[in-house]
Design a protein around this motif. Structure first.
Motif, short mmCIF file in Angstrom:
data_model
loop_
_atom_site.label_atom_id
_atom_site.label_comp_id
_atom_site.label_asym_id
_atom_site.label_seq_id
_atom_site.Cartn_x
_atom_site.Cartn_y
_atom_site.Cartn_z
N LEU A 206 0.80 -1.23 0.00
CA LEU A 206 0.00 0.00 0.00
C LEU A 206 0.83 1.28 0.00
O LEU A 206 0.27 2.38 -0.03
CB LEU A 206 -0.93 0.01 1.22
CG LEU A 206 -2.02 -1.08 1.26
CD1 LEU A 206 -2.81 -1.00 2.56
CD2 LEU A 206 -2.96 -0.95 0.07
N THR A 207 2.16 1.15 0.06
CA THR A 207 3.01 2.34 0.07
C THR A 207 4.08 2.26 -1.01
O THR A 207 4.43 1.17 -1.47
CB THR A 207 3.72 2.50 1.44
OG1 THR A 207 4.46 1.30 1.73
CG2 THR A 207 2.71 2.73 2.55
N THR A 208 4.59 3.42 -1.40
CA THR A 208 5.68 3.47 -2.37
C THR A 208 7.02 3.50 -1.63
O THR A 208 7.07 3.80 -0.42
CB THR A 208 5.57 4.72 -3.26
OG1 THR A 208 5.73 5.88 -2.42
CG2 THR A 208 4.21 4.79 -3.94
N LYS A 209 8.08 3.22 -2.35
CA LYS A 209 9.42 3.25 -1.74
C LYS A 209 9.72 4.65 -1.21
O LYS A 209 10.28 4.80 -0.11
CB LYS A 209 10.46 2.86 -2.79
CG LYS A 209 11.88 2.76 -2.25
CD LYS A 209 12.83 2.32 -3.34
CE LYS A 209 14.26 2.20 -2.82
NZ LYS A 209 14.44 1.08 -1.87
N LYS A 210 9.31 5.66 -1.95
CA LYS A 210 9.55 7.04 -1.52
C LYS A 210 8.82 7.35 -0.21
O LYS A 210 9.37 8.00 0.69
CB LYS A 210 9.08 8.01 -2.62
CG LYS A 210 9.36 9.47 -2.31
CD LYS A 210 8.91 10.35 -3.47
CE LYS A 210 9.17 11.83 -3.14
NZ LYS A 210 8.73 12.73 -4.24
N GLU A 211 7.59 6.86 -0.09
CA GLU A 211 6.82 7.09 1.14
C GLU A 211 7.46 6.38 2.32
O GLU A 211 7.51 6.91 3.43
CB GLU A 211 5.38 6.62 0.96
CG GLU A 211 4.54 7.50 0.05
CD GLU A 211 3.18 6.89 -0.26
OE1 GLU A 211 2.26 7.65 -0.61
OE2 GLU A 211 3.05 5.65 -0.18
N ARG A 212 7.96 5.18 2.11
CA ARG A 212 8.57 4.41 3.20
C ARG A 212 9.88 5.03 3.67
O ARG A 212 10.34 4.73 4.77
CB ARG A 212 8.79 2.96 2.77
CG ARG A 212 7.49 2.19 2.51
CD ARG A 212 7.73 0.70 2.43
NE ARG A 212 8.48 0.29 1.27
CZ ARG A 212 7.97 0.03 0.07
NH1 ARG A 212 6.65 0.14 -0.13
NH2 ARG A 212 8.73 -0.35 -0.93
N GLN A 213 10.48 5.88 2.84
CA GLN A 213 11.75 6.50 3.20
C GLN A 213 11.58 7.85 3.91
O GLN A 213 12.56 8.46 4.33
CB GLN A 213 12.60 6.71 1.93
CG GLN A 213 13.10 5.40 1.33
CD GLN A 213 13.87 5.64 0.04
OE1 GLN A 213 13.60 6.58 -0.70
NE2 GLN A 213 14.85 4.78 -0.23
N ILE A 214 10.36 8.31 4.06
CA ILE A 214 10.11 9.62 4.69
C ILE A 214 10.63 9.62 6.13
O ILE A 214 10.33 8.71 6.91
CB ILE A 214 8.60 9.96 4.67
CG1 ILE A 214 8.14 10.20 3.23
CG2 ILE A 214 8.31 11.19 5.54
CD1 ILE A 214 6.64 10.40 3.10
#
Length: 393
Positions: A206-214
């Motif tokens: 449900l999340t993108t790699k970019k979102e998980r890196q926030i």
């Protein structure tokens, strides 16, 4: 010689082996109990409760043990036959009264309160929304169970598994559908132990790699005054809005107030250690004793196991999806992964958020941010329990 043979035959007829031959379900349940003991001891899956539950299950399925008499509790009137329990009941019957009367779960919440830090939630009140969103699994599963033919009370008891809070699941089930208590307790604690396995695939999907890196900004310090006022205000507001949630929320907040006030250190330690340990033994063992082959090994149980994992999945998804919405609304200041911690499995769910975040960026530390939704989930599951009891009880 004939007398000796007759004696041996009589012993054989009265032995537990004869009971297993008559009902092979007992053997299957003994195997299940041994598997749960293996998971508790070797794999250390929620051992504090899974071990006594599994051993209670083992004893309940040894034919002739008579460890508990569920007929004293599952009466036509819906109320326990206290006279029979007191006159003819044994150890497990007496201990089970604490479950049936709703005594053990609030006392467990008292102990949880003494070990809970609401600082991250007070520092970031928005995380309360994530804890609320993670209760989606409870209500989605309620409707799913209704579609499968369960009664409203049974569906509510099954749905509460999605709150990822074993004492809450036991409390609601003891009020609404006590005949399902064994199956729901085993499902709830088994899935709580499997949170590190169930949640990550859903979080990543449900999340993108970019979102998980926030990376999120550091939380502000919380004063002692705030920490003391919070449990008092929480108890007043929630109990006035939803009185049926008062036993769980009230005891949770009492334990937390004992911890944060710093004036009752001795009884705070007792509530969080000795008392909680004793109640955990009583609760786990007596619940395990309700899982006999006659009541557990049914189609209903299989549906409960299936619906339980669906409830966890929807709860995790609900928190993550609201986290994504908050991420969008704050222009990338909220990592959606902390939403998965909105389920009530403290602190395991928060650690899962931290672990998944660090897989993308080892320098990212989400644990304290995830603890906000995590402790909010404890409150949310208690509120959800109050709603279900109020609606269906």
């Amino acid at each position: 010689m004939q007398g000796f043979l007759d004696a041996v035959a009589g012993i054989a007829r009265e032995s537990g082996f004869a009971g297993i031959i008559e009902n092979p379900g007992y053997l299957i349940m003994i195997v299940i109990a041994c598997v749960l003991l293996y998971l508790a001891i070797v794999k250390q899956f929620e051992p504090l409760l899974l071990l006594p539950i599994a051993f209670g299950m083992l004893l309940a399925n040894l034919p002739g043990s008579g460890i508990i008499h569920m007929e004293f509790f599952l009466t036509e009137s819906g109320h326990p036959d206290f006279l029979n329990v007191l006159n003819n009941g044994g150890l497990a019957d007496m201990l089970y009264l604490g479950v049936k009367l709703g005594i053990y779960p609030p006392l467990i919440f008292l102990g949880i309160g003494t070990m809970t830090d609401f600082g991250p939630l007070i520092s970031n009140p928005k995380s309360l929304l994530l804890g609320a969103a993670a209760q989606l699994g409870i209500f989605m599963t309620y409707f799913g169970a209704k579609m499968l033919g369960f009664t409203a009370q049974e569906a509510g008891s099954i749905g509460i598994i999605g709150g990822a809070d074993g004492p809450t699941a036991i409390y609601v089930t003891s009020k609404l559908a006590p005949h399902l208590l064994g199956a729901i307790a085993v499902a709830a604690y088994s899935y709580m132990a499997l949170v590190p396995v169930i949640q990550p695939p859903i979080m990543k999907a449900l999340t993108t790699k970019k979102e998980r890196q926030i990376k999120m900004t550091q939380l502000r310090p919380v004063s002692k005054t705030e920490k003391v006022i919070f449990p008092i205000m929480c108890t007043i507001l929630i109990s006035l809005i939803l009185p049926s949630a008062a036993p769980l929320v009230g005891m949770l907040m009492l334990g937390n107030l004992m911890k944060e006030s710093g004036v009752v250190e001795r009884i705070c330690k007792t509530a969080g250690n000795e008392l909680m340990n004793i109640i955990t033994i009583f609760l786990g063992f007596s619940v395990g004793c309700t899982t006999s082959a006659d009541t557990f090994f049914t189609t209903q149980t299989l549906f409960i196991i299936l619906l339980g994992i669906i409830a966890f999945g929807f709860g995790t998804a609900g928190g993550v999806l609201l986290g994504k919405l908050m991420c969008w609304a704050t222009h990338g200041k909220v990592n959606p992964l902390i939403g998965s911690a909105g389920v009530s499995a403290v602190p395991m769910a928060a650690r899962v958020s931290q672990k998944v975040g660090q897989q993308e960026d080892p320098s990212n530390f989400l644990l304290m941010h995830a603890m906000g939704p995590n402790v909010a989930g404890v409150i949310g599951s208690a509120v959800a329990a109050g709603i279900l009891i109020n609606m269906l009880g």
